[in-house]
Motif scaffolding. Structure first.
Motif, PDB file in Angstrom:
ATOM      1  N   ASP A  30       0.816  -1.212   0.000  1.00 14.12           N
ATOM      2  CA  ASP A  30       0.000   0.000   0.000  1.00 14.12           C
ATOM      3  C   ASP A  30       0.852   1.264   0.000  1.00 14.12           C
ATOM      4  OD1 ASP A  30      -2.338  -1.483  -0.064  1.00 14.12           O
ATOM      5  OD2 ASP A  30      -2.499  -1.547   2.115  1.00 14.12           O
ATOM      6  N   MET A  31       2.055   1.164   0.524  1.00 12.38           N
ATOM      7  CA  MET A  31       3.024   2.262   0.513  1.00 12.38           C
ATOM      8  C   MET A  31       4.373   1.639   0.152  1.00 12.38           C
ATOM      9  SD  MET A  31       1.221   4.905   1.419  1.00 12.38           S
ATOM     10  CE  MET A  31       2.254   6.219   2.006  1.00 12.38           C
ATOM     11  N   ASP A  32       5.161   2.335  -0.673  1.00 10.44           N
ATOM     12  CA  ASP A  32       6.463   1.764  -1.008  1.00 10.44           C
ATOM     13  C   ASP A  32       7.546   2.356  -0.108  1.00 10.44           C
ATOM     14  OD1 ASP A  32       7.359   4.208  -2.152  1.00 10.44           O
ATOM     15  OD2 ASP A  32       6.634   3.616  -4.124  1.00 10.44           O
ATOM     16  N   PHE A  39       3.583   3.591   8.387  1.00  9.93           N
ATOM     17  CA  PHE A  39       2.233   3.433   7.862  1.00  9.93           C
ATOM     18  C   PHE A  39       1.684   2.057   8.218  1.00  9.93           C
ATOM     19  CE2 PHE A  39       4.453   6.454   5.195  1.00  9.93           C
ATOM     20  CZ  PHE A  39       3.557   7.512   5.140  1.00  9.93           C
ATOM     21  N   VAL A  40       0.414   2.031   8.566  1.00  9.77           N
ATOM     22  CA  VAL A  40      -0.275   0.794   8.898  1.00  9.77           C
ATOM     23  C   VAL A  40      -1.475   0.666   7.980  1.00  9.77           C
ATOM     24  CG1 VAL A  40      -1.590  -0.399  10.687  1.00  9.77           C
ATOM     25  CG2 VAL A  40       0.448   0.876  11.305  1.00  9.77           C
ATOM     26  N   PHE A  77      -1.463  -4.437   9.385  1.00 14.42           N
ATOM     27  CA  PHE A  77      -0.095  -4.822   9.089  1.00 14.42           C
ATOM     28  C   PHE A  77       0.642  -3.603   8.540  1.00 14.42           C
ATOM     29  CE2 PHE A  77      -3.058  -5.945   5.751  1.00 14.42           C
ATOM     30  CZ  PHE A  77      -2.522  -5.358   4.620  1.00 14.42           C
ATOM     31  N   ASN A  78       1.951  -3.690   8.467  1.00 14.27           N
ATOM     32  CA  ASN A  78       2.777  -2.616   7.926  1.00 14.27           C
ATOM     33  C   ASN A  78       2.391  -2.390   6.467  1.00 14.27           C
ATOM     34  OD1 ASN A  78       5.016  -1.252   6.606  1.00 14.27           O
ATOM     35  ND2 ASN A  78       6.232  -1.705   8.410  1.00 14.27           N
ATOM     36  N   SER A  79       2.123  -1.142   6.092  1.00 17.20           N
ATOM     37  CA  SER A  79       1.677  -0.823   4.728  1.00 17.20           C
ATOM     38  C   SER A  79       2.736  -1.099   3.669  1.00 17.20           C
ATOM     39  CB  SER A  79       1.256   0.647   4.648  1.00 17.20           C
ATOM     40  OG  SER A  79       0.154   0.889   5.476  1.00 17.20           O
ATOM     41  N   ILE A 100      -5.433   3.094   5.256  1.00 17.69           N
ATOM     42  CA  ILE A 100      -3.995   3.332   5.358  1.00 17.69           C
ATOM     43  C   ILE A 100      -3.835   4.517   6.298  1.00 17.69           C
ATOM     44  CG2 ILE A 100      -1.830   3.848   4.194  1.00 17.69           C
ATOM     45  CD1 ILE A 100      -3.077   2.732   1.632  1.00 17.69           C
ATOM     46  N   LEU A 101      -3.113   4.289   7.385  1.00 11.15           N
ATOM     47  CA  LEU A 101      -2.924   5.308   8.402  1.00 11.15           C
ATOM     48  C   LEU A 101      -1.443   5.568   8.616  1.00 11.15           C
ATOM     49  CD1 LEU A 101      -5.346   3.666  10.992  1.00 11.15           C
ATOM     50  CD2 LEU A 101      -5.922   5.461   9.355  1.00 11.15           C
ATOM     51  N   GLU A 102      -1.080   6.825   8.794  1.00  7.97           N
ATOM     52  CA  GLU A 102       0.271   7.143   9.230  1.00  7.97           C
ATOM     53  C   GLU A 102       0.233   7.185  10.753  1.00  7.97           C
ATOM     54  OE1 GLU A 102       4.027  10.121   8.454  1.00  7.97           O
ATOM     55  OE2 GLU A 102       2.033  10.808   7.835  1.00  7.97           O
TER      56      GLU A 102
END
Length: 105
Positions: A30-32, A39-40, A77-79, A100-102
């Motif tokens: 979800d995030m690179d 990010f979660v 989980f970790n994004s 997706i949350l920071e």
């Protein structure tokens, strides 16, 4: 502690004509790694279904966790972790809400 909401979206995956190659959606994050910060990702299961969520190791082959959609349950989980969803075979649809949350470190 949540710093900000990056994205919230609903996903509906219908049951489709199944072939060996159609059962799993593409492996993704979800995030690179180029995104600084923590990010979660969370997946909230709106309905009971099949069409598991699979969390994968860095090699994109080793399964770390498999979660079956159960109404009212969620996983996070970790994004930046590779994962995929699967197409339902036994239910009409798979319905989830993705977050997706920071978060603070």
């Amino acid at each position: 502690k949540v710093k900000r909401v990056v994205r919230i979206k609903g996903n509906l995956i219908p049951k489709i004509a199944i072939t060996e190659g159609s059962l799993d959606n593409l492996i993704h994050t979800d995030m690179d790694e180029t995104n600084p910060g923590n990010f979660v990702s969370a997946v909230y299961y709106v309905t009971d279904s099949d069409g598991d969520t699979t969390i994968l190791d860095e090699d994109k082959k080793t399964v770390l966790l498999t979660s079956q959609p159960k109404k009212g349950n969620a996983i996070w989980f970790n994004s930046k972790q590779h994962h995929r969803s699967s197409v339902p075979k036994n239910h009409k649809r798979r319905v989830v809400i993705n977050f997706i949350l920071e978060v603070e470190a």
